[in-house]
Design a protein around this motif. Structure first.
Motif, short mmCIF file in Angstrom:
data_model
loop_
_atom_site.label_atom_id
_atom_site.label_comp_id
_atom_site.label_asym_id
_atom_site.label_seq_id
_atom_site.Cartn_x
_atom_site.Cartn_y
_atom_site.Cartn_z
N LEU A 198 0.82 -1.21 0.00
CA LEU A 198 0.00 0.00 0.00
C LEU A 198 0.86 1.27 0.00
N THR A 199 1.96 1.22 0.70
CA THR A 199 2.84 2.38 0.79
C THR A 199 3.49 2.71 -0.55
N LEU A 200 3.73 1.70 -1.37
CA LEU A 200 4.29 1.94 -2.70
C LEU A 200 3.45 2.95 -3.48
N TYR A 201 2.15 2.76 -3.44
CA TYR A 201 1.24 3.67 -4.14
C TYR A 201 1.33 5.09 -3.57
N VAL A 202 1.34 5.20 -2.25
CA VAL A 202 1.39 6.51 -1.59
C VAL A 202 2.68 7.25 -1.94
N MET A 203 3.80 6.57 -1.93
CA MET A 203 5.09 7.23 -2.18
C MET A 203 5.24 7.69 -3.62
N ILE A 204 4.77 6.90 -4.56
CA ILE A 204 4.92 7.31 -5.96
C ILE A 204 4.02 8.51 -6.27
N THR A 205 2.83 8.56 -5.68
CA THR A 205 1.94 9.71 -5.92
C THR A 205 2.42 10.97 -5.20
N SER A 206 3.29 10.80 -4.19
CA SER A 206 3.85 11.95 -3.46
C SER A 206 5.21 12.38 -4.01
N LYS A 207 5.66 11.74 -5.07
CA LYS A 207 6.94 12.04 -5.72
C LYS A 207 8.13 11.82 -4.78
N LEU A 208 7.99 10.86 -3.88
CA LEU A 208 9.12 10.45 -3.04
C LEU A 208 9.71 9.19 -3.69
N TYR A 209 10.47 9.41 -4.73
CA TYR A 209 10.93 8.32 -5.59
C TYR A 209 11.91 7.38 -4.89
N ALA A 210 12.81 7.94 -4.09
CA ALA A 210 13.75 7.08 -3.37
C ALA A 210 13.01 6.23 -2.35
N GLU A 211 12.01 6.82 -1.69
CA GLU A 211 11.22 6.05 -0.73
C GLU A 211 10.37 5.00 -1.44
N ILE A 237 14.45 9.39 12.10
CA ILE A 237 14.63 10.76 12.59
C ILE A 237 14.74 11.76 11.43
N ILE A 238 15.29 11.31 10.31
CA ILE A 238 15.37 12.16 9.12
C ILE A 238 14.02 12.18 8.40
N ALA A 239 13.32 11.05 8.42
CA ALA A 239 12.06 10.92 7.67
C ALA A 239 10.92 11.76 8.23
N ILE A 240 10.87 11.96 9.54
CA ILE A 240 9.73 12.66 10.14
C ILE A 240 9.53 14.05 9.53
N PRO A 241 10.55 14.94 9.55
CA PRO A 241 10.33 16.26 8.94
C PRO A 241 10.10 16.19 7.42
N LEU A 242 10.72 15.21 6.76
CA LEU A 242 10.52 15.04 5.32
C LEU A 242 9.05 14.72 5.01
N LEU A 243 8.47 13.81 5.78
CA LEU A 243 7.07 13.43 5.56
C LEU A 243 6.12 14.58 5.88
N ILE A 244 6.44 15.36 6.90
CA ILE A 244 5.63 16.55 7.20
C ILE A 244 5.72 17.54 6.04
N HIS A 245 6.93 17.73 5.51
CA HIS A 245 7.12 18.62 4.35
C HIS A 245 6.25 18.19 3.17
N LYS A 246 6.06 16.88 3.02
CA LYS A 246 5.25 16.35 1.92
C LYS A 246 3.77 16.21 2.28
N ASP A 247 3.37 16.73 3.43
CA ASP A 247 1.97 16.66 3.91
C ASP A 247 1.50 15.22 4.14
N LEU A 248 2.42 14.33 4.42
CA LEU A 248 2.06 12.94 4.73
C LEU A 248 2.09 12.79 6.26
N TYR A 249 1.12 13.45 6.89
CA TYR A 249 1.11 13.56 8.35
C TYR A 249 0.93 12.21 9.03
N LEU A 250 0.08 11.36 8.47
CA LEU A 250 -0.14 10.05 9.08
C LEU A 250 1.14 9.21 9.05
N TYR A 251 1.88 9.29 7.94
CA TYR A 251 3.15 8.57 7.86
C TYR A 251 4.19 9.20 8.79
N ALA A 252 4.12 10.51 9.01
CA ALA A 252 5.03 11.17 9.96
C ALA A 252 4.74 10.67 11.38
#
Length: 198
Positions: free
Chosen positions: A44-57, A154-169
């Motif tokens: 399920l996360t694969l779909y979320v990351m590609i639509t959020s343009k987090l390609y490395a994730e 610890i690096i991912a939390i602010p990154l996910l907030i930056h991408k408005d992925l609050y639930l994943y943060a």
């Protein structure tokens, strides 16, 4: 604000987070079935990351999928056709881990800066590099996996907030806490084993 965040959260995010929570709680308890929940959450996360343009994730989650299958088989059967015990990394495994971090960071950074529209190539690459190494150690049932996964968290939390992925943060903050607990739990298991042989 909170209501708006909840309304923006998609079903794949909710379900991906739900399965991921079960996965990490089972991993903390040293239960090999954690990988089955991990496979569901990652899919399920694969779909979320590609639509959020987090390609490395996104690529990281493809790797998680492969390593989850590998990890489940390794934990269950290992080389001896019985469950592999928790252990500490060897010198060789530490070198491999450092190579995974350095190599994956370099590859992701190059790819993201030259071939994508990513606005966060360094941070996305760092999260993925430490997570790749941590997941490799997790699959091999090495206690240090928790440390590398927490560097990634610890690096991912602010990154996910930056991408408005609050639930994943929020999930990642939860994973950070569970990883500390998981490290302590696994350390007890190692100590108990060592004391039994003393």
């Amino acid at each position: 604000m909170m209501q708006e965040i909840l309304q923006q959260t998609t079903w794949p995010e909710w379900l991906g987070v739900f399965f991921s929570i079960f996965q990490v709680l089972l991993a903390r308890k040293n239960n090999s079935n954690n990988y089955l929940f991990g496979i569901a959450g990652v899919s399920l996360t694969l779909y979320v990351m590609i639509t959020s343009k987090l390609y490395a994730e996104f690529t990281l989650n493809l790797y998680y999928l492969i390593m989850s299958i590998y990890g489940w088989l390794y934990w269950k059967f290992g080389k001896r056709k019985s469950e592999t015990a928790i252990s500490e990394t060897t010198k060789q495994e530490k070198l491999i881990t450092a190579g995974i971090v350095t190599g994956t960071f370099s590859l992701f950074w190059f790819f993201l800066t030259h071939f994508t529209d990513s606005d966060v190539p360094i941070w996305d690459s760092l999260v993925s590099a430490f997570a790749w190494a941590g997941m490799w150690l997790m699959a091999r049932r090495k206690i240090e996996n928790w440390i590398l996964l927490n560097v990634s968290n610890i690096i991912a939390i602010p990154l996910l907030i930056h991408k408005d992925l609050y639930l994943y943060a929020v999930l990642t903050a939860f994973l950070f806490i569970v990883a500390i607990s998981g490290y302590l739990e696994w350390r007890k298991i190692i100590n108990k084993k060592e004391n039994a042989y003393a």
